[in-house]
Design a protein around this motif. Structure first.
Motif, PDB file in Angstrom:
ATOM      1  N   UNK A 149     -25.589 -53.199   0.054  1.00 60.05           N
ATOM      2  CA  UNK A 149     -24.658 -52.072   0.055  1.00 60.05           C
ATOM      3  C   UNK A 149     -24.539 -51.586  -1.375  1.00 60.05           C
ATOM      4  N   UNK A 150     -24.325 -50.303  -1.502  1.00 65.11           N
ATOM      5  CA  UNK A 150     -24.192 -49.677  -2.810  1.00 65.11           C
ATOM      6  C   UNK A 150     -22.922 -48.840  -2.788  1.00 65.11           C
ATOM      7  N   UNK A 151     -22.091 -49.053  -3.787  1.00 69.06           N
ATOM      8  CA  UNK A 151     -20.877 -48.254  -3.931  1.00 69.06           C
ATOM      9  C   UNK A 151     -21.195 -47.138  -4.914  1.00 69.06           C
ATOM     10  N   UNK A 152     -21.057 -45.895  -4.453  1.00 66.88           N
ATOM     11  CA  UNK A 152     -21.373 -44.751  -5.295  1.00 66.88           C
ATOM     12  C   UNK A 152     -20.108 -43.921  -5.523  1.00 66.88           C
ATOM     13  N   UNK A 153     -19.873 -43.597  -6.791  1.00 62.44           N
ATOM     14  CA  UNK A 153     -18.755 -42.736  -7.149  1.00 62.44           C
ATOM     15  C   UNK A 153     -19.248 -41.321  -7.307  1.00 62.44           C
ATOM     16  N   UNK A 154     -18.563 -40.394  -6.646  1.00 69.11           N
ATOM     17  CA  UNK A 154     -18.953 -38.987  -6.719  1.00 69.11           C
ATOM     18  C   UNK A 154     -17.740 -38.142  -7.076  1.00 69.11           C
ATOM     19  N   UNK A 155     -18.004 -36.962  -7.561  1.00 70.22           N
ATOM     20  CA  UNK A 155     -16.952 -35.990  -7.809  1.00 70.22           C
ATOM     21  C   UNK A 155     -16.543 -35.380  -6.478  1.00 70.22           C
TER      22      UNK A 155
ATOM     23  N   UNK B  52     -17.197 -51.767 -13.109  1.00 66.52           N
ATOM     24  CA  UNK B  52     -17.822 -52.409 -11.967  1.00 66.52           C
ATOM     25  C   UNK B  52     -17.258 -52.050 -10.609  1.00 66.52           C
ATOM     26  N   UNK B  53     -16.362 -51.071 -10.520  1.00 66.61           N
ATOM     27  CA  UNK B  53     -15.839 -50.670  -9.209  1.00 66.61           C
ATOM     28  C   UNK B  53     -16.866 -49.882  -8.405  1.00 66.61           C
ATOM     29  N   UNK B  54     -17.803 -49.239  -9.091  1.00 75.01           N
ATOM     30  CA  UNK B  54     -18.895 -48.546  -8.405  1.00 75.01           C
ATOM     31  C   UNK B  54     -20.214 -48.973  -9.042  1.00 75.01           C
TER      32      UNK B  54
ATOM     33  N   UNK C 253     -14.985 -41.501 -12.836  1.00 80.11           N
ATOM     34  CA  UNK C 253     -16.236 -42.044 -12.299  1.00 80.11           C
ATOM     35  C   UNK C 253     -16.899 -42.921 -13.360  1.00 80.11           C
ATOM     36  N   UNK C 254     -16.974 -42.416 -14.584  1.00 78.53           N
ATOM     37  CA  UNK C 254     -17.574 -43.195 -15.671  1.00 78.53           C
ATOM     38  C   UNK C 254     -16.824 -44.507 -15.877  1.00 78.53           C
ATOM     39  N   UNK C 255     -15.495 -44.464 -15.846  1.00 79.55           N
ATOM     40  CA  UNK C 255     -14.689 -45.679 -16.012  1.00 79.55           C
ATOM     41  C   UNK C 255     -14.962 -46.658 -14.874  1.00 79.55           C
ATOM     42  N   UNK C 256     -15.116 -46.137 -13.649  1.00 73.75           N
ATOM     43  CA  UNK C 256     -15.377 -46.998 -12.495  1.00 73.75           C
ATOM     44  C   UNK C 256     -16.744 -47.673 -12.600  1.00 73.75           C
ATOM     45  N   UNK C 257     -17.728 -46.967 -13.135  1.00 69.68           N
ATOM     46  CA  UNK C 257     -19.051 -47.583 -13.351  1.00 69.68           C
ATOM     47  C   UNK C 257     -18.938 -48.673 -14.413  1.00 69.68           C
ATOM     48  N   UNK C 258     -18.254 -48.356 -15.507  1.00 67.66           N
ATOM     49  CA  UNK C 258     -18.122 -49.318 -16.607  1.00 67.66           C
ATOM     50  C   UNK C 258     -17.386 -50.588 -16.191  1.00 67.66           C
TER      51      UNK C 258
END
Length: 156
Positions: free
Chosen positions: A24-30, A71-73, A64-69
């Motif tokens: 599974x992949x968690x993707x953050x989008x606008x 590890x939430x996405x 979104x950038x913060x969530x990638x950094x």
């Protein structure tokens, strides 16, 4: 369909990077386009590979950038980052950086300086690629910062 090709390429990259089974992949989008369209195109393509796509929408690209950094996405799809972040790397640019210049038909201009001098201009997020391109061109054509106004959003 260009979005389909983009999504296929991203799906291949995501599939290669997934080591979990079932993956599974968690993707953050606008919440604004093109993120929702790209994610919607990716979902069935990844499902064919047995990978579930968990889409999480964010109102703010910085979130979104913060969530990638943190590890939430696993993957963030944003239109254009306002700043470079050393800890993140672009996997695939979705489209080339282009500065679109539009003006009223009755306005006659023959140089870039004439095009922007005295105008209010939207050039994407502050510090983003289009914004940097506009300010660089203005400097190259010797148009002072105070001779044009960069708008914070396109709706003004």
């Amino acid at each position: 369909m260009r979005t389909g090709l983009i999504a296929s390429g991203l799906c291949a990259l995501v599939a290669v990077g997934c080591a979990r089974e079932p993956a599974s992949v968690v993707v953050g989008i606008s919440t604004e386009e093109p993120g929702p369209t790209i994610a919607a195109a990716m979902q069935p393509l990844l499902a064919q590979e047995g990978i579930e796509l968990d889409i999480r929408a964010f109102e703010d690209p910085e979130a979104i950038l913060a969530a990638v950094l943190d590890g939430r996405v696993d993957l963030g799809i944003i239109e254009e980052p306002a700043r470079r972040i050393a800890e993140l790397r672009t996997v695939a640019p979705l489209y080339p950086s282009i500065l679109h210049a539009m003006h009223r038909r009755e306005r006659v201009v023959s140089t870039f300086a004439e095009l922007i001098r005295g105008q209010q201009i939207y050039a994407g997020p502050v510090g983003g690629t289009a914004w940097r391109l506009l300010t660089r061109l203005a400097a190259d054509f010797e148009v002072a910062d105070g001779d044009y106004t960069i708008l914070p959003d396109p709706w003004r």
